[in-house]
Design an enzyme around this catalytic site. Structure first.
Site, PDB file in Angstrom:
ATOM      1  N   CYS A 125       0.851  -1.192   0.000  1.00 14.67           N
ATOM      2  CA  CYS A 125       0.000   0.000   0.000  1.00 14.67           C
ATOM      3  C   CYS A 125       0.888   1.244   0.000  1.00 14.67           C
ATOM      4  CB  CYS A 125      -0.917  -0.020   1.214  1.00 14.67           C
ATOM      5  SG  CYS A 125      -1.914   1.474   1.413  1.00 14.67           S
ATOM      6  N   CYS A 128      -0.007   3.630   2.886  1.00 16.46           N
ATOM      7  CA  CYS A 128       0.518   3.163   4.175  1.00 16.46           C
ATOM      8  C   CYS A 128       2.002   3.492   4.308  1.00 16.46           C
ATOM      9  CB  CYS A 128       0.293   1.664   4.309  1.00 16.46           C
ATOM     10  SG  CYS A 128      -1.437   1.138   4.216  1.00 16.46           S
TER      11      CYS A 128
END
Length: 269
Positions: A125, A128
């Site tokens: 991600c 993230c």
């Protein structure tokens, strides 16, 4: 006859013009090899040969084959430092990675009145990864807050049971209040995270033990066949069962003599 002539020829070649015998072998005897070399002892001013010696080995300044170091072959050992994953960089002492569903449940129950932030992330991600350094900075500035990290790729089935489908995702827990809030934010909306932290970080004393995960979350984890989480379901009592458990007779209150007299007077009226 031929052998005698060859021997005399070799003997003539081994004698220098001044009659000094030389150890230099004749050209016909020498084998063509780079491991043989001739080192003269000395020479006169007019360049006359004064003798020398035959040395077997590699030329000067060049290491001989099979003698490069202590062993016949040189072994080179290359060591590379293990690369650190991005979610492992900048971790603080109050940050912990969750290993299982039991680890998550017991970490929340053992936190007491401490504020707990559960961080759901994925190695692939991008949001993230961009948000991780700021979360580490916030954890460093708030050492009393416990940050629990859950790798979505390693615990995908557990995240499904907890209804986590958007990343990065955060949940706040505290004491007997249990879950306080849940939301998703990115690096651009980090203000949402800071506002939730400032709202729930104030010190407070819970009236009761830490609640941890919601009961529906615990039941969902226990029903997940991919997990080894065991949560005993609490029995739900229906009104009929409650009536059976309740005592059939109510205790009669003790009356004092003054109260008894008042009761008799009221009955006489």
């Amino acid at each position: 006859m031929v052998a005698a002539v060859a021997a005399s020829s070799v003997q003539r070649d081994l004698v220098s013009p001044r009659g000094i015998r030389s150890s230099r072998p004749p050209p016909a005897v020498l084998r063509r090899s780079s491991s043989l070399r001739f080192e003269p002892w000395s020479s006169s001013r007019d360049g006359m040969f004064q003798g020398g010696r035959l040395v077997a080995g590699s030329p000067r300044g060049m290491p001989s084959k099979g003698h490069l170091g202590t062993s016949g072959s040189t072994k080179m050992t290359l060591s590379f430092k293990k690369a650190v994953n991005w979610w492992e960089k900048g971790l603080q002492p109050n940050m912990k990675e969750i290993e299982s569903a039991e680890d998550l449940a017991y970490s929340l129950l053992n936190a007491g009145d401490q504020l707990v932030v559960v961080d759901f992330f994925s190695p692939g991600c991008g949001g993230c990864r961009a948000l991780h350094p700021k979360i580490c900075q916030i954890a460093e500035l708030n050492p009393d807050v416990l940050f629990l990290q859950i790798n979505y790729e390693q615990h995908k089935s557990m995240c499904y049971s907890l209804h986590v489908h958007v990343l990065p995702f955060f949940r706040f827990y505290r004491g007997a209040q249990g879950r306080l809030c849940s939301f998703s934010c990115t690096n651009a909306t980090i203000k949402k995270f800071k506002d939730a932290l400032s709202k729930h970080i104030t010190d407070r004393c819970s009236l009761g033990p830490a609640r941890g995960l919601e009961e529906e979350e615990l039941l969902a984890l226990a029903a997940n066949k991919d997990l080894t989480f065991d949560y005993p379901k609490k029995p739900v009592l229906f009104p009929k069962e409650i009536a059976e458990i309740a005592p059939t007779t109510l205790p009669v209150p003790l009356l004092t003599r003054e109260t008894e007299n008042k009761t008799l007077a009221m009955a006489a009226r």
